[in-house]
Design an enzyme around this catalytic site. Structure first.
Site, PDB file in Angstrom:
ATOM      1  N   ARG A  46      -6.162   3.100 -14.373  1.00 38.13           N
ATOM      2  CA  ARG A  46      -7.429   2.761 -13.491  1.00 38.13           C
ATOM      3  C   ARG A  46      -8.354   3.845 -13.857  1.00 38.13           C
ATOM      4  O   ARG A  46      -8.057   4.921 -14.428  1.00 38.13           O
ATOM      5  CB  ARG A  46      -7.052   2.904 -11.986  1.00 38.13           C
ATOM      6  CG  ARG A  46      -6.160   1.745 -11.452  1.00 38.13           C
ATOM      7  CD  ARG A  46      -5.642   2.007 -10.092  1.00 38.13           C
ATOM      8  NE  ARG A  46      -4.615   2.857  -9.808  1.00 38.13           N
ATOM      9  CZ  ARG A  46      -4.129   3.529  -8.837  1.00 38.13           C
ATOM     10  NH1 ARG A  46      -4.478   2.766  -7.793  1.00 38.13           N
ATOM     11  NH2 ARG A  46      -3.155   4.236  -9.052  1.00 38.13           N
ATOM     12  N   TYR A  62      -7.479  10.122  -4.380  1.00 36.49           N
ATOM     13  CA  TYR A  62      -6.180  10.044  -3.900  1.00 36.49           C
ATOM     14  C   TYR A  62      -5.700  11.272  -3.711  1.00 36.49           C
ATOM     15  O   TYR A  62      -5.612  11.798  -4.991  1.00 36.49           O
ATOM     16  CB  TYR A  62      -5.388   8.965  -4.192  1.00 36.49           C
ATOM     17  CG  TYR A  62      -5.855   7.471  -3.620  1.00 36.49           C
ATOM     18  CD1 TYR A  62      -5.918   7.247  -2.301  1.00 36.49           C
ATOM     19  CD2 TYR A  62      -6.083   6.595  -4.562  1.00 36.49           C
ATOM     20  CE1 TYR A  62      -6.331   5.988  -1.895  1.00 36.49           C
ATOM     21  CE2 TYR A  62      -6.435   5.307  -4.176  1.00 36.49           C
ATOM     22  CZ  TYR A  62      -6.570   4.883  -2.948  1.00 36.49           C
ATOM     23  OH  TYR A  62      -6.905   3.642  -2.649  1.00 36.49           O
ATOM     24  N   HIS A 114      -2.575  12.400  -1.333  1.00 32.80           N
ATOM     25  CA  HIS A 114      -1.176  12.459  -0.715  1.00 32.80           C
ATOM     26  C   HIS A 114      -0.649  13.760  -0.606  1.00 32.80           C
ATOM     27  O   HIS A 114       0.516  13.962  -1.476  1.00 32.80           O
ATOM     28  CB  HIS A 114      -0.557  11.472  -1.593  1.00 32.80           C
ATOM     29  CG  HIS A 114      -0.982  10.056  -1.407  1.00 32.80           C
ATOM     30  ND1 HIS A 114      -1.070   9.323  -0.444  1.00 32.80           N
ATOM     31  CD2 HIS A 114      -1.653   9.187  -2.420  1.00 32.80           C
ATOM     32  CE1 HIS A 114      -1.507   8.080  -0.767  1.00 32.80           C
ATOM     33  NE2 HIS A 114      -1.847   8.188  -1.921  1.00 32.80           N
ATOM     34  N   ASP A 116       4.376   7.276  -2.187  1.00 36.57           N
ATOM     35  CA  ASP A 116       3.365   8.361  -2.417  1.00 36.57           C
ATOM     36  C   ASP A 116       3.317   9.196  -1.183  1.00 36.57           C
ATOM     37  O   ASP A 116       2.964  10.508  -1.430  1.00 36.57           O
ATOM     38  CB  ASP A 116       2.048   7.468  -2.257  1.00 36.57           C
ATOM     39  CG  ASP A 116       1.375   7.121  -3.549  1.00 36.57           C
ATOM     40  OD1 ASP A 116       1.799   7.628  -4.641  1.00 36.57           O
ATOM     41  OD2 ASP A 116       0.875   5.877  -3.647  1.00 36.57           O
ATOM     42  N   LYS A 159      -6.000   8.778  -9.085  1.00 38.84           N
ATOM     43  CA  LYS A 159      -5.041   9.657  -8.648  1.00 38.84           C
ATOM     44  C   LYS A 159      -5.024  11.089  -8.408  1.00 38.84           C
ATOM     45  O   LYS A 159      -6.117  11.676  -9.016  1.00 38.84           O
ATOM     46  CB  LYS A 159      -3.633   9.486  -9.526  1.00 38.84           C
ATOM     47  CG  LYS A 159      -3.148   7.914  -9.743  1.00 38.84           C
ATOM     48  CD  LYS A 159      -2.832   7.605  -8.100  1.00 38.84           C
ATOM     49  CE  LYS A 159      -1.653   8.305  -7.909  1.00 38.84           C
ATOM     50  NZ  LYS A 159      -0.972   7.800  -6.280  1.00 38.84           N
ATOM     51  N   GLU A 168      -7.224   8.809   1.042  1.00 36.06           N
ATOM     52  CA  GLU A 168      -6.146   8.086   2.017  1.00 36.06           C
ATOM     53  C   GLU A 168      -6.346   8.338   3.489  1.00 36.06           C
ATOM     54  O   GLU A 168      -5.645   7.779   4.531  1.00 36.06           O
ATOM     55  CB  GLU A 168      -4.793   8.112   1.563  1.00 36.06           C
ATOM     56  CG  GLU A 168      -4.254   9.614   1.906  1.00 36.06           C
ATOM     57  CD  GLU A 168      -4.663  10.757   0.469  1.00 36.06           C
ATOM     58  OE1 GLU A 168      -3.968  11.626   0.595  1.00 36.06           O
ATOM     59  OE2 GLU A 168      -5.393  10.031  -0.396  1.00 36.06           O
TER      60      GLU A 168
END
Length: 371
Positions: A15, A94, A96, A270, A75, A118
């Protein structure tokens, strides 16, 4: 603002933070875009597409991080990327963080302003930047489960939908949120016997209205989890506590009682996973076996379908990227309390309470770094 898009470096992560279309939109607002060479290759977009959208192409990630005021990724930054962050630089991606002490430590040390997709919220109480990837992951969970139930891949040798005269597979979905509802959609479409467990009767009613009698809805208790997990062919974990580590709903002892050759797909990996036996895997090596049960715990599942995922993600992230770039991060967060909820780390302080609680940091109110 000068906005940088590095190429993703997580294993088999294809991505990209911004599509050429999003790049063009930002350029039209007067912003400068810097994209690492071949960053869009995984979604079928070459460097020329980004040049035509107004971006400058640079050879390395180091150049992107050096020049950009804001980094837009997909990511979490890998170790070498975290070392390139600088105080006050904006990171929008993101993260996490709750199950990731090492990353959190590095981001705190960097002094960067780290806004996590998130934990951005919406007026309806949802998570608008997590939702599109949860939709993809929920659908992929059933595809992956069906694949690994095949005998050639170590599974029971069960066809998810069965055939006339032969029972379909039993699919148990833990959590009826975005992941769970999309997993239900695909599993029911494939003809499986689908059971969804959730602690909210409102969620269960909504799923009942959406899917009707073919879907079995169960209020989640320890007894219900024990009963259904041990009789399942495929179990999908889709529970989420925003920003916090996922609750461990299935113990190692319960996994040991599951059918040999059954499959677990832990979409919550995740955030640490909702099975005690879960550990993160990659698309390069997606599964492992514990007590005869196949575990699929890929931590970036939507990266397996990067073109679909990138466009779906950009549909959700672009308005926030524009707000951050047009207004600057302080005014954008002050104006939008939902975007402010995305602030996890800033100037060496942890500003997301679930992350602070999970990792033992002092929690600092976001307002204290805004003002």
């Amino acid at each position: 603002m000068r906005i940088g898009v590095p190429k993703e470096t997580k294993v088999l992560e294809h991505r990209v933070g911004l599509t050429p279309g999003s790049t063009r939109e930002l350029h039209a607002h007067g912003h400068e875009l810097i994209v690492e060479a071949s960053a869009g290759q995984g979604i079928g977009m070459d460097d020329e597409a980004y040049r035509n959208a107004g971006a400058s192409i640079v050879a390395t990630a180091a150049e992107v991080f050096r020049q950009a005021e804001m980094i837009v990724k997909v990511k979490e930054p890998q170790g070498f990327e975290r070392k390139m962050l600088r105080p006050g630089q904006i990171l929008f991606t993101y993260l996490h963080l709750a199950p990731d002490a090492e990353q959190t430590r590095d981001l705190v040390a960097s002094g960067a302003v780290c806004i996590a997709y998130e934990t951005v919220t919406s007026s309806s109480g949802g998570l608008p930047l997590l939702a599109p990837m949860s939709e993809v992951a929920g659908r992929m969970a059933i595809q992956a489960g069906a694949h690994f139930l095949e005998k050639a891949h170590g599974g029971l040798g069960v066809l998810l939908g069965g055939v006339p005269g032969v029972d379909p597979a039993k699919v148990v979905i833990l959590g009826g949120g975005v992941v769970g509802s999309h997993a239900c959609h695909i599993a029911l479409g494939m003809g499986a016997d689908v059971w969804v467990l959730d602690r909210s009767t409102d969620v269960l009613r909504a799923l009942w209205r959406q899917f009707g009698r073919p879907l079995n809805t169960v209020f989640s208790t320890r007894d219900a989890i024990d009963r259904h997990v041990t009789t399942a062919d495929l179990v999908v974990g889709g529970v989420l506590i925003p920003g916090a580590s996922a609750p461990r709903l299935v113990s190692a002892a319960l996994v040991k009682k599951m059918k040999k050759g059954s499959v677990i797909v832990d979409v919550a990996i995740d955030q640490g996973g909702c099975f005690e036996t879960s550990r993160p895997t990659t698309h390069a090596d997606p599964t492992y076996v514990v007590d005869g049960v196949i575990h699929y715990c890929v931590a970036n599942m939507p990266g397996g379908v990067p073109r679909t995922s990138t466009f779906a993600l950009n549909n959700a992230t672009l308005p926030f990227v524009l707000a951050l770039a047009d207004k600057g991060w302080k005014k954008a967060l002050t104006d939008d309390p939902h975007l402010k909820n995305g602030l996890n780390v800033a100037f060496g302080k942890v500003t997301c309470k679930p992350v602070a609680d999970a990792l033992g940091y002092e929690y600092i109110e976001p307002e204290s770094v805004l003002h």
